[in-house]
Design a protein around this motif. Structure first.
Motif, PDB file in Angstrom:
ATOM      1  N   GLN A   5       5.635 -10.205 -45.341  1.00 63.83           N
ATOM      2  CA  GLN A   5       6.016 -11.169 -46.375  1.00 63.83           C
ATOM      3  C   GLN A   5       4.908 -11.424 -47.395  1.00 63.83           C
ATOM      4  OE1 GLN A   5       7.427 -14.584 -44.016  1.00 63.83           O
ATOM      5  NE2 GLN A   5       9.500 -14.098 -44.655  1.00 63.83           N
TER       6      GLN A   5
ATOM      7  N   LYS B  37      12.738 -11.773 -48.386  1.00 65.70           N
ATOM      8  CA  LYS B  37      11.957 -10.670 -47.847  1.00 65.70           C
ATOM      9  C   LYS B  37      11.464 -11.027 -46.436  1.00 65.70           C
ATOM     10  CE  LYS B  37       7.808  -7.896 -48.797  1.00 65.70           C
ATOM     11  NZ  LYS B  37       6.669  -7.678 -49.738  1.00 65.70           N
ATOM     12  N   GLY B  38      11.711 -10.150 -45.492  1.00 68.10           N
ATOM     13  CA  GLY B  38      11.285 -10.405 -44.116  1.00 68.10           C
ATOM     14  C   GLY B  38      12.375 -10.978 -43.228  1.00 68.10           C
TER      15      GLY B  38
ATOM     16  N   ARG C  64       8.530 -17.367 -46.243  1.00 68.09           N
ATOM     17  CA  ARG C  64       8.042 -16.487 -47.317  1.00 68.09           C
ATOM     18  C   ARG C  64       7.175 -17.274 -48.300  1.00 68.09           C
ATOM     19  NH1 ARG C  64       6.646 -12.052 -50.442  1.00 68.09           N
ATOM     20  NH2 ARG C  64       8.199 -11.482 -52.009  1.00 68.09           N
TER      21      ARG C  64
ATOM     22  N   CYS D  69      13.687 -18.144 -43.153  1.00 72.54           N
ATOM     23  CA  CYS D  69      13.086 -16.982 -43.813  1.00 72.54           C
ATOM     24  C   CYS D  69      12.521 -17.288 -45.202  1.00 72.54           C
ATOM     25  CB  CYS D  69      14.084 -15.830 -43.875  1.00 72.54           C
ATOM     26  SG  CYS D  69      13.382 -14.328 -44.603  1.00 72.54           S
TER      27      CYS D  69
END
Length: 313
Positions: free
Chosen positions: A255, A187-188, A148, A144
């Motif tokens: 993202q 994030k995401g 990002r 992740c």
């Protein structure tokens, strides 16, 4: 795939090939996974850059799209940024590929042991799928943040010099951390899980199934020729992306979006916006680049280490 996928109880890991056991040390597993992942990145990253730029370009119908397709994106990227422009953002996944592969292998091996403790028995396709899903859960912690940073670096160059905010992977990670802390770097995460859990399951299940189907009666899976291993890895990579592309489109848009544009995990808002502006086809944006990348990249990855690996995006 784009751009997914070794470690074991501080001792040795087991990888089952048919009914044979093969012990692999932590160091050997880490190094071989890193080599295989690096090969995949060098082969597949240019098409991953094209995929990300196609997925994130403006969607308003009244605007002229920047890229008309994968080939047009390739030509414009090379013309504007040179060949190195296709490798924007590769530093982040390259730095994390070895531990990501190790964790992927560990998750897959652990899943197989939990679902079938008897190593003399062949695992069913559903057991292989669930073991692959577990590998996807484990790798998200590394995948992740790498995704990002990678996506932000890939997208910023297509917006012109004035849009460049980050000098490189480290600078990007530090600036994200300074704005909203670790939460911004991750994030995401939910969308990464939605992409990687089922797609990893599909990859490992397809790869193992194809290996056994291509093995002649009376022979071992380990005796498969290199062309057959390449074919198994390539087809498994395509299966991975058939499952993972729609959530990948959602993840990439979430993202790379400005902070505050989408609420919560982004799943509902990004999906609603894409369907409203472009319809269901939007969930397969960049598919040409994805599938062109999937076969050679995963084939090279598998062949380079002689075993199945989690596909890197």
């Amino acid at each position: 795939m784009g751009e997914l996928g070794e470690l074991g109880e501080l001792g040795e890991l087991e990888l089952l090939q048919g009914n044979q056991e093969k012990h692999i040390s932590l160091l050997k597993n880490f190094v071989s996974g890193g080599v295989g992942g690096a090969c995949l990145l060098f082969v597949g990253h240019p098409l991953d850059t094209i995929k990300v730029r196609l997925q994130t370009q403006p969607r308003v119908p009244s605007q002229d799209v920047l890229y008309k397709g994968a080939y047009d994106c390739f030509l414009k990227t090379v013309s504007k940024e040179g060949l190195l422009g296709l490798y924007k953002g590769m530093g982040a996944p390259l730095a994390s590929v070895a531990p990501m592969m190790a964790i992927s292998f560990f998750g897959f091996g652990l899943g197989k042991q939990l679902l079938q403790p008897d190593s003399t028995k062949t695992l069913m396709p559903t057991q292989l799928f669930l073991s692959g899903c577990l590998a996807g859960v484990f790798t998200t912690v590394i995948v992740c943040p790498g995704e990002r940073v990678k996506c932000l670096l890939q997208v910023q160059a297509s917006g012109g010099q004035q849009a460049v905010r980050y000098a490189g992977p480290l600078d990007c990670a530090l600036k994200l951390y300074k704005t909203q802390g670790i939460r911004s770097i991750y994030k995401g995460t939910t969308l990464t899980l939605i992409r990687d859990v089922p797609s990893n399951g599909a990859y490992f299940m397809a790869y193992d199934f194809l290996k056994h189907k291509m093995t002649a009666e009376g022979e071992s899976v380990s005796q498969l020729s290199t062309p057959k291993i390449l074919l198994c890895g390539g087809i498994a990579g395509i299966c991975n992306w058939i499952v993972g592309l729609p959530p990948d489109v959602l993840k990439t848009n979430f993202q790379t979006a400005p902070d505050g544009r989408y609420r919560g995990t982004g799943l509902v808002d990004v999906l609603r916006e894409l369907l409203r502006d472009e319809g269901p086809r939007a969930l397969y944006k960049g598919s040409n680049a994805v599938f062109l990348r999937a076969f050679p990249a995963n084939a090279v990855d598998v062949c380079s280490v002689g075993e199945q690996r989690c596909p890197w995006r």
